[in-house]
Design a protein around this motif. Structure first.
Motif, short mmCIF file in Angstrom:
data_model
loop_
_atom_site.label_atom_id
_atom_site.label_comp_id
_atom_site.label_asym_id
_atom_site.label_seq_id
_atom_site.Cartn_x
_atom_site.Cartn_y
_atom_site.Cartn_z
N ASN A 138 1.17 -1.12 0.05
CA ASN A 138 -0.62 0.10 0.17
C ASN A 138 0.86 0.94 0.11
OD1 ASN A 138 -1.72 -1.70 -0.19
ND2 ASN A 138 -2.13 -1.17 2.21
N GLN A 139 2.24 0.70 0.82
CA GLN A 139 2.81 1.70 0.80
C GLN A 139 3.43 2.80 -1.07
OE1 GLN A 139 5.58 2.78 4.19
NE2 GLN A 139 4.31 0.84 5.30
N LEU A 140 3.86 1.88 -1.24
CA LEU A 140 4.78 1.85 -2.59
C LEU A 140 3.47 2.26 -3.70
CD1 LEU A 140 6.66 -1.61 -2.54
CD2 LEU A 140 7.71 0.65 -2.60
N GLN A 141 1.86 1.05 -3.62
CA GLN A 141 0.87 1.96 -3.95
C GLN A 141 1.46 3.59 -4.29
OE1 GLN A 141 -0.50 1.33 -7.01
NE2 GLN A 141 -1.37 -1.03 -6.41
N SER A 142 1.10 3.60 -2.73
CA SER A 142 0.56 5.48 -2.82
C SER A 142 2.06 6.24 -3.65
CB SER A 142 1.43 5.87 -1.25
OG SER A 142 0.87 7.23 -1.26
N LEU A 143 3.16 5.68 -2.52
CA LEU A 143 4.61 6.39 -3.72
C LEU A 143 4.27 6.90 -5.36
CD1 LEU A 143 7.80 5.01 -1.73
CD2 LEU A 143 6.57 7.67 -1.55
N ALA A 144 4.22 5.25 -5.53
CA ALA A 144 4.32 4.80 -7.43
C ALA A 144 3.19 6.21 -8.02
CB ALA A 144 2.68 4.09 -7.93
N LEU A 145 1.81 6.50 -6.97
CA LEU A 145 0.93 7.27 -7.29
C LEU A 145 1.24 9.14 -7.29
CD1 LEU A 145 -2.42 5.77 -6.11
CD2 LEU A 145 -2.07 6.08 -8.20
N ASN A 146 1.75 9.10 -6.17
CA ASN A 146 2.75 10.68 -5.83
C ASN A 146 3.25 11.10 -7.36
OD1 ASN A 146 1.40 11.59 -3.70
ND2 ASN A 146 2.79 10.53 -2.61
N GLN A 147 3.71 9.46 -8.35
CA GLN A 147 4.91 10.11 -9.12
C GLN A 147 4.06 9.92 -10.68
OE1 GLN A 147 7.50 11.58 -8.50
NE2 GLN A 147 7.26 11.62 -6.43
N LEU A 155 1.62 -3.40 -10.61
CA LEU A 155 2.65 -2.48 -10.14
C LEU A 155 3.32 -3.81 -10.08
CD1 LEU A 155 4.35 0.24 -9.54
CD2 LEU A 155 2.76 0.13 -7.38
N TRP A 156 2.76 -4.78 -9.22
CA TRP A 156 3.52 -6.00 -9.06
C TRP A 156 4.35 -7.20 -9.93
CZ3 TRP A 156 3.82 -3.26 -5.32
CH2 TRP A 156 2.50 -2.78 -4.21
N ALA A 158 6.95 -7.57 -13.08
CA ALA A 158 7.81 -7.61 -13.47
C ALA A 158 8.41 -6.29 -14.19
CB ALA A 158 9.00 -8.64 -14.25
N ALA A 159 7.70 -5.48 -15.15
CA ALA A 159 7.83 -4.60 -15.77
C ALA A 159 7.46 -3.65 -14.72
CB ALA A 159 6.76 -4.57 -17.09
N GLY A 160 6.63 -4.13 -14.08
CA GLY A 160 5.36 -2.80 -13.17
C GLY A 160 6.70 -2.51 -12.14
N LEU A 161 7.45 -3.20 -11.32
CA LEU A 161 8.00 -3.31 -10.44
C LEU A 161 9.24 -2.41 -11.05
CD1 LEU A 161 8.13 -6.63 -8.79
CD2 LEU A 161 7.02 -4.23 -7.68
N GLN A 162 10.17 -2.73 -12.16
CA GLN A 162 10.89 -2.12 -12.71
C GLN A 162 10.61 -1.14 -13.41
OE1 GLN A 162 14.29 -4.38 -13.42
NE2 GLN A 162 14.80 -1.02 -13.74
N GLN A 163 9.80 -0.59 -13.31
CA GLN A 163 8.83 1.02 -13.72
C GLN A 163 8.99 1.66 -12.06
OE1 GLN A 163 5.04 -0.42 -16.37
NE2 GLN A 163 6.21 2.84 -16.23
N LEU A 164 8.61 1.10 -11.03
CA LEU A 164 8.46 1.52 -10.02
C LEU A 164 10.16 2.08 -9.84
CD1 LEU A 164 7.33 2.74 -7.71
CD2 LEU A 164 7.07 0.68 -6.38
N ARG A 165 11.06 1.25 -9.76
CA ARG A 165 12.56 1.43 -9.53
C ARG A 165 12.79 2.96 -10.04
NH1 ARG A 165 12.40 -4.58 -10.09
NH2 ARG A 165 12.38 -6.01 -7.59
N ASP A 166 12.90 2.31 -11.25
CA ASP A 166 13.12 3.57 -12.30
C ASP A 166 12.94 4.93 -12.26
OD1 ASP A 166 14.67 1.94 -13.49
OD2 ASP A 166 13.23 1.56 -15.49
N LEU A 167 11.61 5.60 -11.46
CA LEU A 167 10.79 6.39 -11.06
C LEU A 167 12.41 7.46 -10.84
CD1 LEU A 167 7.32 5.82 -9.91
CD2 LEU A 167 8.16 6.42 -11.78
N PRO A 168 12.25 8.84 -10.75
CA PRO A 168 12.49 9.37 -10.68
C PRO A 168 12.24 10.46 -9.31
CG PRO A 168 11.51 10.59 -12.09
CD PRO A 168 12.10 9.33 -12.18
#
Length: 345
Positions: A138-147, A155-156, A158-168
């Protein structure tokens, strides 16, 4: 024979002791664990100890078992209801338990064995780690939505997690993201290891293997039902099982008027959670449960109510499978239509 009423506390216990040879009743306060261990190891002959359910006393149960003493565990609510006086002290509580035992009114309940309690710890360990992982997600979803990354469940992947890691992200937000991802990966590994242990324990029990033949019922739910219900012969009907699990409505009826409320929630909240979760999978694999779910959800415009109904019906089905030693296929063959259980519910 010694009969002992025990008011148990984490640091000490107050006991009322009756010796049937002399008829004498005496009181004693025992500090834990030294004085209690010395006292119970020094008792000779038959010893019966009564106490309320709910006390954190694994070491005490083990001590009595090693000494060969009997332990009676009573329903705490019914024990308290037996005392009408407003004064409540440790001495009065111990005397009340002793009096109920001597008068044959002690509300003794079924208790699992120490081995069964240990397997329950396995189930609870997995359950709490699952909740921890949900909080992290839930915390990771919140961080992703903020960006601006809105992917939902994807989001969970492999491609979604990679996008999350690459977010500036800025320094502290990025640090928090990396730590949460690391925590989620660690929890994934721990849960996977616990899943192996849970399945092994479930496969080792014939009753759990039968329950797992029902759509939506996995090792966790099957094992929890077996360990929670214990000897199913102690339940005269499925209504008692539903009540035991807190899936029956509260009732305040008087003067010919019936007033029903929400479910009582008096039983195991953990098992209720598992039944609700399993029920949502079961409706996808069982046509009759699916029809009942859709019918109630549409009529009441309340999917939460329909989920609880499915959980209750699932509990009733699992009870009958345990009681009659049926698999899911045998349940359908003997009954014809499992919905005929509705009268038992």
């Amino acid at each position: 024979m010694w009969i002992i009423g025990c008011d148990f506390h984490p640091g000490f216990q107050q006991v009322a002791i009756f010796d049937n040879q002399t008829g004498e009743i005496r009181e004693k306060k025992l500090l834990h664990p030294s004085q209690a261990t010395e006292f119970y190891r020094g008792l000779e002959g038959e010893v019966r100890v009564g106490m309320e359910a709910g006390a954190p006393c694994q070491w005490f149960r083990r001590l009595l078992q090693e000494c060969g003493h009997q332990l009676w565990v009573g329903d705490a609510a019914r024990i308290r209801a037996a005392e009408t006086r407003s004064q409540k002290t440790d001495r009065r509580d111990a005397e009340l338990i002793l009096r109920l035992m001597l008068e044959g009114r002690f509300p003794r309940i079924w208790v699992p064995t120490e081995a069964e309690r240990d397997v329950r710890q396995l189930l609870m360990d997995r359950h709490h780690r699952m909740r921890m992982r949900t909080k992290v997600k839930n915390q990771l979803q919140s961080l992703a939505l903020n960006q601006g990354l809105q992917k939902g469940r994807r989001l969970w992947s492999a491609a979604g997690l990679q996008q999350l890691r690459d977010l500036p992200m800025m320094e502290h937000a990025g640090r928090r993201r990396d730590q949460l991802l690391q925590t989620m990966g660690s929890l994934d590994q721990q849960i996977a290891a616990l899943d192996v242990l849970v399945r092994r324990e479930a496969e080792a029990r014939e009753e759990a293997r039968r329950l797992m033949t029902h759509p939506g019922v996995g090792p966790q739910t099957a094992l929890a039902m077996v360990l929670t219900l214990g000897e199913v012969s102690r339940f005269a009907s499925s209504k008692q099982v539903a009540s035991y699990l807190g899936l029956t409505p509260r009732e305040h009826s008087s003067g010919g008027k019936q007033r029903l409320g929400h479910i009582s929630k008096q039983g195991s909240s953990f098992v209720r959670f598992l039944l609700v979760e399993a029920g949502q999978t079961a409706v996808r694999g069982d046509a009759q449960l699916q029809r009942a779910y859709r019918r109630l959800a549409t009529r009441k415009n309340n999917r939460a109510l329909a989920k609880v109904m499915v959980a209750r019906r699932l509990a009733v089905r699992l009870y009958w499978m345990l009681r009659n030693r049926w698999t899911y296929a045998e349940l359908a063959r003997h009954v014809g239509k499992p919905e005929s259980f509705r009268g038992e519910q």
